[in-house]
Design an enzyme around this catalytic site. Structure first.
Site, mmCIF file in Angstrom:
data_model
loop_
_atom_site.group_PDB
_atom_site.id
_atom_site.type_symbol
_atom_site.label_atom_id
_atom_site.label_comp_id
_atom_site.label_asym_id
_atom_site.label_seq_id
_atom_site.Cartn_x
_atom_site.Cartn_y
_atom_site.Cartn_z
ATOM 1 C CG ASP A 71 84.561 136.821 31.622
ATOM 2 O OD1 ASP A 71 83.586 136.282 32.167
ATOM 3 O OD2 ASP A 71 85.712 136.340 31.670
ATOM 4 C CB SER A 72 78.959 135.540 30.650
ATOM 5 O OG SER A 72 78.353 136.621 31.336
ATOM 6 C CG ASP A 110 83.876 139.068 35.076
ATOM 7 O OD1 ASP A 110 84.639 138.885 36.036
ATOM 8 O OD2 ASP A 110 83.211 138.157 34.541
ATOM 9 C CE LYS A 140 82.428 137.344 38.021
ATOM 10 N NZ LYS A 140 83.416 136.416 37.423
ATOM 11 C CD GLU A 142 86.950 133.118 35.520
ATOM 12 O OE1 GLU A 142 87.816 132.275 35.187
ATOM 13 O OE2 GLU A 142 85.914 133.330 34.863
ATOM 14 C CD GLU A 209 80.331 129.378 36.532
ATOM 15 O OE1 GLU A 209 80.862 130.481 36.700
ATOM 16 O OE2 GLU A 209 79.904 128.967 35.420
HETATM 17 O O1 KIV Z 1 80.882 136.259 33.428
HETATM 18 C C1 KIV Z 1 79.890 135.971 34.107
HETATM 19 O O2 KIV Z 1 78.744 136.216 33.734
HETATM 20 C C2 KIV Z 1 80.113 135.310 35.384
HETATM 21 C C3 KIV Z 1 78.920 134.836 36.150
HETATM 22 C C4 KIV Z 1 78.314 133.666 35.512
HETATM 23 C C5 KIV Z 1 79.220 134.603 37.568
HETATM 24 O O3 KIV Z 1 81.228 135.151 35.791
#
Ligand code: KIV
Length: 292
Positions: A71-72, A110, A140, A142, A209
């Site tokens: 989600d970056s 994510d 993924k 959090e 992280e």
């Molecule tokens: O969203 C993302 O890119 C991440 C990574 C930095 C682990 O969560």
């Protein structure tokens, strides 16, 4: 049964006589069993983010075994300031593009802010969207102890989950920025509890992280599942970077933990300037670019 209890699968590289996740010619995608086997062998691996089929394809061809559609994308691809505004629809669209552009890497989708925190049932609904509509191999999310029940439900339903603890960027407003996590005894113990909780819940791997290197090494030694570090030192089983940071596409400052392996921003900028200069000078298109 969780991922760490599975019998290790033959690694993708074994068709070429290689016991590595890297570089082997393979006709299938990397799986959670391959990653469990890599941890047992003590083999480190790299993960990169990708947000589209072109860059996903480049990293796949380069032998990156795991690609995260993070989600970056919010701040690295879609122009937001943080990851908070990213939606499920956007994550499904970007993840599907990366899946289409790749053949070998495990693609992880994510789960964006607000797509799983409400309840395990909400997490299930949205993780299923990433699996069914985008075709990812894993998701993924959090959170440590606070996300354990959701992780358990997804894993029970057959969805491989990578957890993410330490600095969790979706909590940027609660953290008041992006501070290093796990400093001090109480915070370090909480990080260890979080790591054990996600492993116990069945996560196949966990991102650490912005965590002091010594603490990340301790967590890595105490877990049976692979840890993926970002700003967590060299003691993790794997390392991840945001691709735009890694390749020098990001404008301005990058975090201390980033190593830039190229300066794509300047390469692309130079190409664009040269193209514009050719057009204004009337030297493009030349004869070889012109139909007769
Ligand atoms: O969203 C993302 O890119 C991440 C990574 C930095 C682990 O969560």
């Amino acid at each position: 049964m969780n991922a760490s209890q599975l019998q290790p699968a033959p690694a993708p590289g074994t068709t070429q006589g290689q016991q590595t996740l890297y570089g082997g010619v393979t006709n299938r995608r990397v799986t959670v069993r391959d990653l469990a086997a890599a941890k047992q062998r003590g083999e480190r691996w790299a993960m990169l983010t990708a947000y589209d089929s072109l860059t996903g394809g480049v990293f796949d061809e380069a032998g990156i075994p795991v690609l995260l559609v993070g989600d970056s994308a919010g701040n690295c691809h879609l122009g937001y300031e943080t990851t908070v505004p990213v939606t499920m629809d956007q994550m499904v669209m970007l993840s599907a593009a990366v899946v289409r552009g790749t053949k070998r890497a495990m693609v992880i989708g994510d789960m964006p802010f607000g797509s799983y925190q409400e309840s395990p049932a909400q997490a299930m609904h949205n993780a299923a969207r990433l699996m069914k509509e985008a075709g990812v191999g894993a998701v993924k999310l959090e959170g440590g102890e606070r996300s354990a029940r959701s992780i358990e439900l997804l894993v029970e339903a057959g969805i491989p989950v990578m957890a993410h603890i330490g600095l969790t960027p979706q909590s940027v407003h609660a953290f008041g920025g992006y501070p290093v996590q796990g400093r001090g005894d109480e915070a370090a113990h909480q990080l260890l509890r979080d790591a054990k909780a996600v492993q116990q819940a069945g996560a196949f791997s966990v991102v650490l992280e912005a965590v002091p290197a010594e603490l990340a090494t301790t967590v890595t030694e105490q877990l049976a599942i692979p840890t993926v570090g970002i700003g967590a030192g060299v003691g993790c089983d794997a390392q991840v970077l945001v691709w735009t940071d890694m390749a020098g596409m990001t404008a301005g400052r990058v975090p201390k933990f980033v190593k830039q392996y190229a300066n794509l921003r300047s390469v692309l900028g130079d190409a664009a300037r040269e193209f514009a200069a050719d057009v204004t000078a009337g030297t493009f298109p030349a004869a070889e670019h012109t139909f007769k």
